[in-house]
Each structure stands twice: as C-alpha cells, then as structure tokens.
Design a protein around this motif. Structure first.
Motif, PDB file in Angstrom:
ATOM      1  N   SER A  48       0.828  -1.209   0.000  1.00 46.14           N
ATOM      2  CA  SER A  48       0.000   0.000   0.000  1.00 46.14           C
ATOM      3  C   SER A  48       0.863   1.260   0.000  1.00 46.14           C
ATOM      4  N   GLN A  49       2.021   1.218   0.664  1.00 46.24           N
ATOM      5  CA  GLN A  49       2.921   2.371   0.664  1.00 46.24           C
ATOM      6  C   GLN A  49       3.579   2.564  -0.691  1.00 46.24           C
ATOM      7  N   SER A  50       3.838   1.477  -1.406  1.00 43.83           N
ATOM      8  CA  SER A  50       4.546   1.596  -2.677  1.00 43.83           C
ATOM      9  C   SER A  50       3.732   2.352  -3.718  1.00 43.83           C
ATOM     10  N   ASN A  51       2.437   2.453  -3.540  1.00 37.51           N
ATOM     11  CA  ASN A  51       1.608   3.219  -4.463  1.00 37.51           C
ATOM     12  C   ASN A  51       1.749   4.716  -4.244  1.00 37.51           C
ATOM     13  N   ASN A  52       2.325   5.111  -3.138  1.00 40.54           N
ATOM     14  CA  ASN A  52       2.400   6.522  -2.789  1.00 40.54           C
ATOM     15  C   ASN A  52       3.798   6.873  -2.286  1.00 40.54           C
ATOM     16  N   SER A  53       4.842   6.384  -2.995  1.00 40.24           N
ATOM     17  CA  SER A  53       6.218   6.589  -2.552  1.00 40.24           C
ATOM     18  C   SER A  53       7.058   7.148  -3.677  1.00 40.24           C
ATOM     19  N   ASN A  54       7.950   8.067  -3.326  1.00 36.75           N
ATOM     20  CA  ASN A  54       8.887   8.565  -4.319  1.00 36.75           C
ATOM     21  C   ASN A  54      10.229   8.894  -3.690  1.00 36.75           C
ATOM     22  N   LEU A  55      11.220   9.021  -4.558  1.00 34.33           N
ATOM     23  CA  LEU A  55      12.601   9.287  -4.181  1.00 34.33           C
ATOM     24  C   LEU A  55      13.025  10.601  -4.798  1.00 34.33           C
ATOM     25  N   VAL A  56      13.743  11.400  -4.036  1.00 32.88           N
ATOM     26  CA  VAL A  56      14.320  12.645  -4.537  1.00 32.88           C
ATOM     27  C   VAL A  56      15.768  12.696  -4.075  1.00 32.88           C
ATOM     28  N   ILE A  57      16.683  13.034  -4.993  1.00 28.52           N
ATOM     29  CA  ILE A  57      18.079  13.275  -4.620  1.00 28.52           C
ATOM     30  C   ILE A  57      18.324  14.764  -4.786  1.00 28.52           C
ATOM     31  N   LEU A  58      18.838  15.373  -3.711  1.00 31.11           N
ATOM     32  CA  LEU A  58      19.092  16.821  -3.683  1.00 31.11           C
ATOM     33  C   LEU A  58      20.585  17.074  -3.548  1.00 31.11           C
ATOM     34  N   ASP A  59      21.071  18.124  -4.228  1.00 28.67           N
ATOM     35  CA  ASP A  59      22.452  18.536  -3.990  1.00 28.67           C
ATOM     36  C   ASP A  59      22.491  19.390  -2.730  1.00 28.67           C
ATOM     37  N   VAL A  60      23.684  19.852  -2.344  1.00 26.58           N
ATOM     38  CA  VAL A  60      23.816  20.579  -1.074  1.00 26.58           C
ATOM     39  C   VAL A  60      23.101  21.925  -1.084  1.00 26.58           C
ATOM     40  N   SER A  61      22.788  22.462  -2.261  1.00 27.99           N
ATOM     41  CA  SER A  61      22.053  23.725  -2.323  1.00 27.99           C
ATOM     42  C   SER A  61      20.540  23.498  -2.309  1.00 27.99           C
ATOM     43  N   ILE A  64      16.897  19.746  -6.796  1.00 24.82           N
ATOM     44  CA  ILE A  64      16.579  18.356  -7.117  1.00 24.82           C
ATOM     45  C   ILE A  64      17.387  17.941  -8.344  1.00 24.82           C
ATOM     46  N   VAL A  65      18.196  16.889  -8.193  1.00 27.78           N
ATOM     47  CA  VAL A  65      19.018  16.391  -9.300  1.00 27.78           C
ATOM     48  C   VAL A  65      18.510  15.059  -9.838  1.00 27.78           C
ATOM     49  N   HIS A  66      17.610  14.422  -9.097  1.00 22.41           N
ATOM     50  CA  HIS A  66      17.022  13.151  -9.549  1.00 22.41           C
ATOM     51  C   HIS A  66      15.713  12.947  -8.797  1.00 22.41           C
ATOM     52  N   SER A  67      14.707  12.449  -9.502  1.00 23.27           N
ATOM     53  CA  SER A  67      13.417  12.192  -8.880  1.00 23.27           C
ATOM     54  C   SER A  67      12.749  11.028  -9.590  1.00 23.27           C
ATOM     55  N   ARG A  68      12.118  10.155  -8.834  1.00 20.78           N
ATOM     56  CA  ARG A  68      11.397   9.030  -9.426  1.00 20.78           C
ATOM     57  C   ARG A  68      10.461   8.415  -8.408  1.00 20.78           C
ATOM     58  N   SER A  69       9.482   7.672  -8.886  1.00 17.58           N
ATOM     59  CA  SER A  69       8.597   6.951  -7.977  1.00 17.58           C
ATOM     60  C   SER A  69       9.273   5.651  -7.569  1.00 17.58           C
ATOM     61  N   ILE A  70       8.836   5.110  -6.455  1.00 15.91           N
ATOM     62  CA  ILE A  70       9.374   3.850  -5.938  1.00 15.91           C
ATOM     63  C   ILE A  70       8.196   2.889  -5.802  1.00 15.91           C
TER      64      ILE A  70
END
Length: 105
Positions: A48-61, A64-70
C-alpha cells in the motif's frame, strides 16, 4: 531516594526510545560512497505504501538532481551524471519524509 528516581528516569527513556523506533522508516543506500549506481533498499515498504512513494536526490544547495517513484523494496539508481560531492536522498512515503546522506566519488 536516588535509586528509585534513577530507575524511573531509565524506564521513561526506554519508553521514549521505543516510541522513536516505531516512528522511523529504515532504508539503505549502498554502496556509499558510490560513483556509478546505487541500490536503494526499503525492507519495510508495504504494497500500500509503494503506491504513494517517491525518491528525490538533492544537492547541497537543495536543488533536485534526480526524482522518481518507488514501487519495489529494492531499486537501482544510475548516478553517473552526478558530480562528486555530498547529496541528500529523500524518501517520501505516505506524506512522511526520510533522509539519508549520499557521497558521490
């Protein structure tokens, strides 16, 4: 006097610690440091959580440098396009955010 008060403080701290553990969501990033690909492992991700999960990679500033659903407990991510440095990996699950550091070398 002191012994009883000390025991009460220990007991209270233990209960607080258990409460904190229940409210966290562990995820693993490996290898870390990395340079080509990372594996993101979410051992406690439910269907149930996997339907509403995402990943974001942020640089130090904070950019957002990468984003995707999980949608699976284990995810491979290509990071070859990221420059060397420190990044923050944020997992958003059910409107809660969990963060870990990633070093790209």
């Amino acid at each position: 006097g002191n012994k009883r008060g000390g025991l009460g403080m220990y007991k209270s701290a233990f209960v607080t610690e258990v409460g904190l553990v229940e409210n966290t969501f562990d995820f693993l990033i490996y290898p870390n440091p990395a340079n080509n690909n990372i594996t993101l492992s979410l051992p406690y991700l439910t269907s149930s959580q996997s339907n509403n999960s995402n990943l974001v990679i942020l640089d130090v500033s904070g950019r957002i440098v990468h984003s995707r659903s999980i949608n699976t407990a284990t995810t491979q991510i290509n990071i070859q396009n990221l420059k060397k440095g420190l990044y923050l990996v944020q997992i958003n699950i059910d409107n809660r955010t969990f963060t870990q550091k990633l070093i790209v070398d």
